[in-house]
Design an enzyme around this catalytic site. Structure first.
Site, mmCIF file in Angstrom:
data_model
loop_
_atom_site.group_PDB
_atom_site.id
_atom_site.type_symbol
_atom_site.label_atom_id
_atom_site.label_comp_id
_atom_site.label_asym_id
_atom_site.label_seq_id
_atom_site.Cartn_x
_atom_site.Cartn_y
_atom_site.Cartn_z
ATOM 1 N N GLU A 38 10.029 -20.053 -22.292
ATOM 2 C CA GLU A 38 8.488 -20.199 -22.871
ATOM 3 C C GLU A 38 8.081 -19.215 -23.740
ATOM 4 O OE1 GLU A 38 5.547 -20.217 -19.838
ATOM 5 O OE2 GLU A 38 3.989 -21.549 -21.121
ATOM 6 N N SER A 98 0.918 -22.620 -12.873
ATOM 7 C CA SER A 98 -0.091 -21.791 -12.304
ATOM 8 C C SER A 98 -1.196 -22.541 -11.535
ATOM 9 C CB SER A 98 -1.008 -21.471 -13.672
ATOM 10 O OG SER A 98 -0.307 -20.630 -14.439
ATOM 11 N N GLN A 107 3.974 -28.555 -17.516
ATOM 12 C CA GLN A 107 4.262 -27.699 -16.645
ATOM 13 C C GLN A 107 3.378 -27.442 -15.533
ATOM 14 O OE1 GLN A 107 4.371 -23.717 -18.644
ATOM 15 N NE2 GLN A 107 6.003 -22.874 -17.433
ATOM 16 N N GLU A 118 -0.749 -8.170 -20.559
ATOM 17 C CA GLU A 118 -0.780 -7.043 -19.687
ATOM 18 C C GLU A 118 0.659 -7.481 -18.959
ATOM 19 O OE1 GLU A 118 -3.379 -8.776 -20.546
ATOM 20 O OE2 GLU A 118 -4.092 -7.147 -21.578
ATOM 21 N N SER A 150 -1.428 -27.733 -19.843
ATOM 22 C CA SER A 150 -1.320 -28.297 -21.317
ATOM 23 C C SER A 150 -0.511 -29.863 -21.275
ATOM 24 C CB SER A 150 -0.841 -27.449 -22.468
ATOM 25 O OG SER A 150 -1.519 -26.406 -22.355
#
Lengths: 370, 395
Positions: free
Chosen positions: B232, B117, B114, B365, B149
């Site tokens: 996910e 980010s 994926q 968060e 990953s």
């Protein structure tokens, strides 16, 4: 294991909620509990007799609804969410389950169950509300050779609303459960932390009593305490859900610093964490109710898990509710304190979280030191 | 395709037995046959590894296969493909894309990763700066991705990139399938606190992606990515575990086998954690039951939050319980593992790896923001960047 709600259970919830909305809005409860009439007898009559919730656990052939702990749990959620001052736990759960563990074919047992199911009689189980399942059979009351009972039982829930007391006592023939007319006992209400579930000390002085035939009275009593503890988790869930909903609602409309208070991230995160606790509590309470409704094989573990977890969630939700409401949460006028008091009393009722954790250790093979 | 009645559990049992009857030379042959029989993921459509059956019925197939000792597709090696890429392709992919990608994804022949980010776009994922520029039938991609990953094993990646810098950040993103064997893809291991490199940095330099590998409309990538992210979080937090499974299992084992470690204080905390593990398991089971009943509730949003908290508390307890042995660590050697492994190796590894559970797939968060805003209906965080063209944002 079914952790969801069935359509029948949803319908039952809606019916109970309608009755409570009509008879028992939370804002009206503080005035009632100080009015010298702590129980709402009118509400109890509608719930018990008209709606039939008092007889949910009683088989149809004995005049009840033949439902299971799953349906009773839904009623407990709603009564908890309204902190409704009715003797449902004492009569329809604890006393009724104890009687169902007796010889239900015997007239003495069947008649009483029939009256309880019909809502024409209310009973209380004469044990301390702080009793936990798995405790030794209580030694507080003796039965003499004539079947008369003498002794004192402290902190009995819902005794003040009961016409009949189901009393565990030890006599010449061993442990037994006895039916005593409340009029033949001294039922002495004391000032209770939980305003909406008044407690009483019960004094018996050679009170006339009727032995309820039972194969194993101790097992009947323990099953009642286990069922009560498991279903109490659903009441605690109802308390927690109300506190969360009400706090979210309030913080969504309260303005300070020119902003809606509920938009501050520190408060949003606290409420998100509380929401997650309530979601988890729902899964735990449903698992306990489902286990009690089934063959009961797994009920010992799931009831302890639910009690060990949901007790803390209810207390936390009520405490967060008081804090996040600010000053208004400290007032007598706002109903939040009734939920805090119920949550804190429920933490002790039918076993503290620590006691349930200790019992769980023995059940799942995680022994203590030594 | 003709309408078929929904299969019953008995149908599925009989189909599974039929599948098992014919001998297959290799595990891969068996997995391909299982996919073609619609028994891979029964809730997928016919022809794509499923039968259009309720998701809950997968358990019937899995139980038959487990009883027969049939080979599986090693889900931990291909978790990103199964949990994130597949549901997104199913929902937004073209018929050709579904046909091409889903079968080798499920059998494990092709590993997925994926590419979301970036160094400058973590929690603020929509601020990403990897660019994709149209060139004929292709897109040309330049940028840098991080925390990827399995990139070192992957054949394909799901990728989001900026295709229009002149509109606000959420509107200028497009979603692609990226070929990890393209010469412009460079994968470098990123060593993590456990000592090993489960994840990577990925540098994209002039990577060419055919427009046929675009997933969803141009500029609609944020919406498509939401589907991936929701899946996910459920995939990480919603793992089906038996009672006393997962992180609590090795702790309970140590407690039973090593009475000399026990103290009264540890006992009460152990049972508190055991209760939390059971409640978290029941919560995930309840979400699965809701999904199987076709009535998903908001509870799914909390799964990963609960899972991260539990894993961190339990693994921290385990190291403490071990006392002197908690001072040892298995191996700090830099390796590039084949699978994502939350529970493996030793207590020290579990403790350190669990720190990632509250960061990967959306930090705790951000998840609390999502719950507060979308479930509880509380006001959104102030968004100064919402209506500003991405290229004009302060940096």
């Amino acid at each position: 294991m079914n952790l969801l709600y069935s359509e029948v259970e949803d319908d039952l919830r809606a019916a109970v909620r309608d009755v409570l909305a009509d008879h028992c809005p939370p804002g009206a409860v503080p005035a009632r509990v100080e009015g010298g009439e702590p129980y709402d007898r009118g509400l109890w009559r509608v719930l018990a007799a008209d709606l039939g919730v008092a007889g949910l656990l009683v088989p149809e052939k004995l005049g009840g609804q033949g439902a299971t702990a799953r349906e009773v749990a839904v009623v407990m959620e709603e009564l908890g969410g309204a902190v409704a001052p009715v003797p449902f736990l004492g009569s329809a759960v604890l006393a009724t389950t104890a009687l169902l563990g007796c010889a239900t074919g015997e007239p003495a047992v069947a008649d009483l169950l029939g009256r309880l199911a019909a809502g024409t009689e209310t009973a209380a189980l004469a044990v301390s509300l702080a009793s936990a399942p798995g405790a030794p059979f209580p030694a507080a009351v003796r039965a003499d050779a004539d079947g008369r009972l003498t002794g004192v039982v402290t902190a009995v829930a819902d005794a003040a609303a009961a016409g009949v007391l189901v009393v565990p006592a030890t006599g010449p023939h061993g442990s037994g459960l006895y039916a005593v007319a409340a009029a033949d006992a001294a039922v002495e209400p004391f000032v209770s932390l939980d305003l909406t579930r008044p407690l009483s000390d019960v004094r018996l002085a050679a009170a006339p009593a009727r032995l309820l035939p039972a194969g194993d009275a101790a097992a009947a009593l323990d099953a009642a305490l286990l069922t009560g503890a498991g279903l109490l988790a659903s009441e605690q869930l109802g308390v927690a859900q109300w506190c969360l909903d009400e706090t979210v609602r309030y913080l969504g409309q309260r303005h300070q610093f020119g902003r809606v208070v509920g938009g501050f991230q520190s408060l949003k995160h606290r409420l998100a964490d509380l929401w997650l606790e309530v979601v988890s509590a729902r899964a735990a309470a449903r698992a306990a109710a489902d286990a009690l409704a089934g063959d009961g094989r797994d009920a010992g573990v799931e009831v302890r898990v639910a009690q060990a977890y949901v007790s803390g969630v209810a207390v936390h939700a009520a405490e967060e509710g008081v804090q996040l409401h600010g000053g208004i949460g400290m007032t007598w006028e706002h109903p939040l304190h009734l939920y805090l008091k119920r949550a804190k009393a429920d933490e002790i009722a039918l076993g503290t979280p620590g006691r349930h954790r200790a019992a769980l250790g023995a059940l799942v093979g995680l022994p203590a030191v030594g | 395709m003709a309408e078929h009645p929904t299969p019953t559990p008995e149908d599925l049992r009989s189909r599974t037995r039929t599948l098992l009857e014919e001998p297959r030379p290799t595990p891969l042959d068996f997995l391909r046959a299982r996919f073609d029989a619609g028994l891979a993921w029964v809730h997928f459509p016919e022809g794509l590894g499923g039968l259009g059956a309720p998701r809950a019925l997968q358990a019937v197939v899995d139980a038959e296969l487990a009883a027969a000792g049939a080979p599986d597709n090693d889900p931990r090696r291909i978790g990103i493909g199964l949990g994130m890429a597949a549901p997104t392709i199913l929902r937004y992919g073209t018929a050709e894309q579904k046909e091409r990608f889903l079968r080798p994804l499920w059998t494990g022949e092709e590993v997925w990763c994926q590419l979301f980010s970036e160094p400058g776009a973590g929690s603020d994922l929509a601020g990403l700066r990897t660019r994709a520029v149209r060139d004929g039938d292709d897109w040309v991609v330049d940028g840098q991705k991080v925390w990827t990953s399995s990139a070192h094993n992957a054949r394909w990646a799901i990728l989001i990139a900026r295709t229009d810098p002149d509109v606000p950040k959420h509107q200028g993103i497009t979603y692609f399938v990226c070929d990890m064997t393209d010469p412009g893809v460079e994968v470098r291991p990123l060593r993590q606190i456990t000592g090993e490199a489960e994840f990577n940095e990925v540098f994209l330099t002039g990577v060419r992606i055919p427009d046929a590998h675009r997933l969803g409309a141009v500029g609609d990538g944020w919406r498509v990515a939401q589907a991936t992210l929701m899946n996910e979080r459920v995939a990480i937090g919603g793992l089906a575990l038996p009672r006393e499974g997962g992180m609590i299992a090795p702790v309970a084992k140590t407690w039973r086998e090593r009475p000399e470690l026990r103290t009264a204080e540890l006992h009460d905390r152990l049972l508190g954690l055991w209760v939390e593990a059971e409640v978290t398991r029941l919560g995930a089971e309840r979400v699965r039951q809701q999904m199987a009943a076709g009535a998903p509730g908001p509870e799914g949003s909390g799964l990963k939050l609960a899972f991260a908290r539990l894993n961190q508390r339990v693994s921290g307890f385990e190291v403490e319980l071990l006392g002197e042995d908690g001072l040892r660590y298995g191996d700090w050697t830099m390796v590039r593992p084949e699978k994502v492994d939350f529970y493996g190796r030793d207590a020290g590894y579990r403790y350190l790896r669990a720190k990632g559970n509250s960061i990967e797939g959306g930090t705790s968060e951000i998840l609390r923001n999502i719950i507060a805003e979308r479930v509880l209906g509380l006001p959104s965080e102030p968004r100064t960047d919402k209506d500003v063209a991405w290229k004009d944002l302060p940096r």
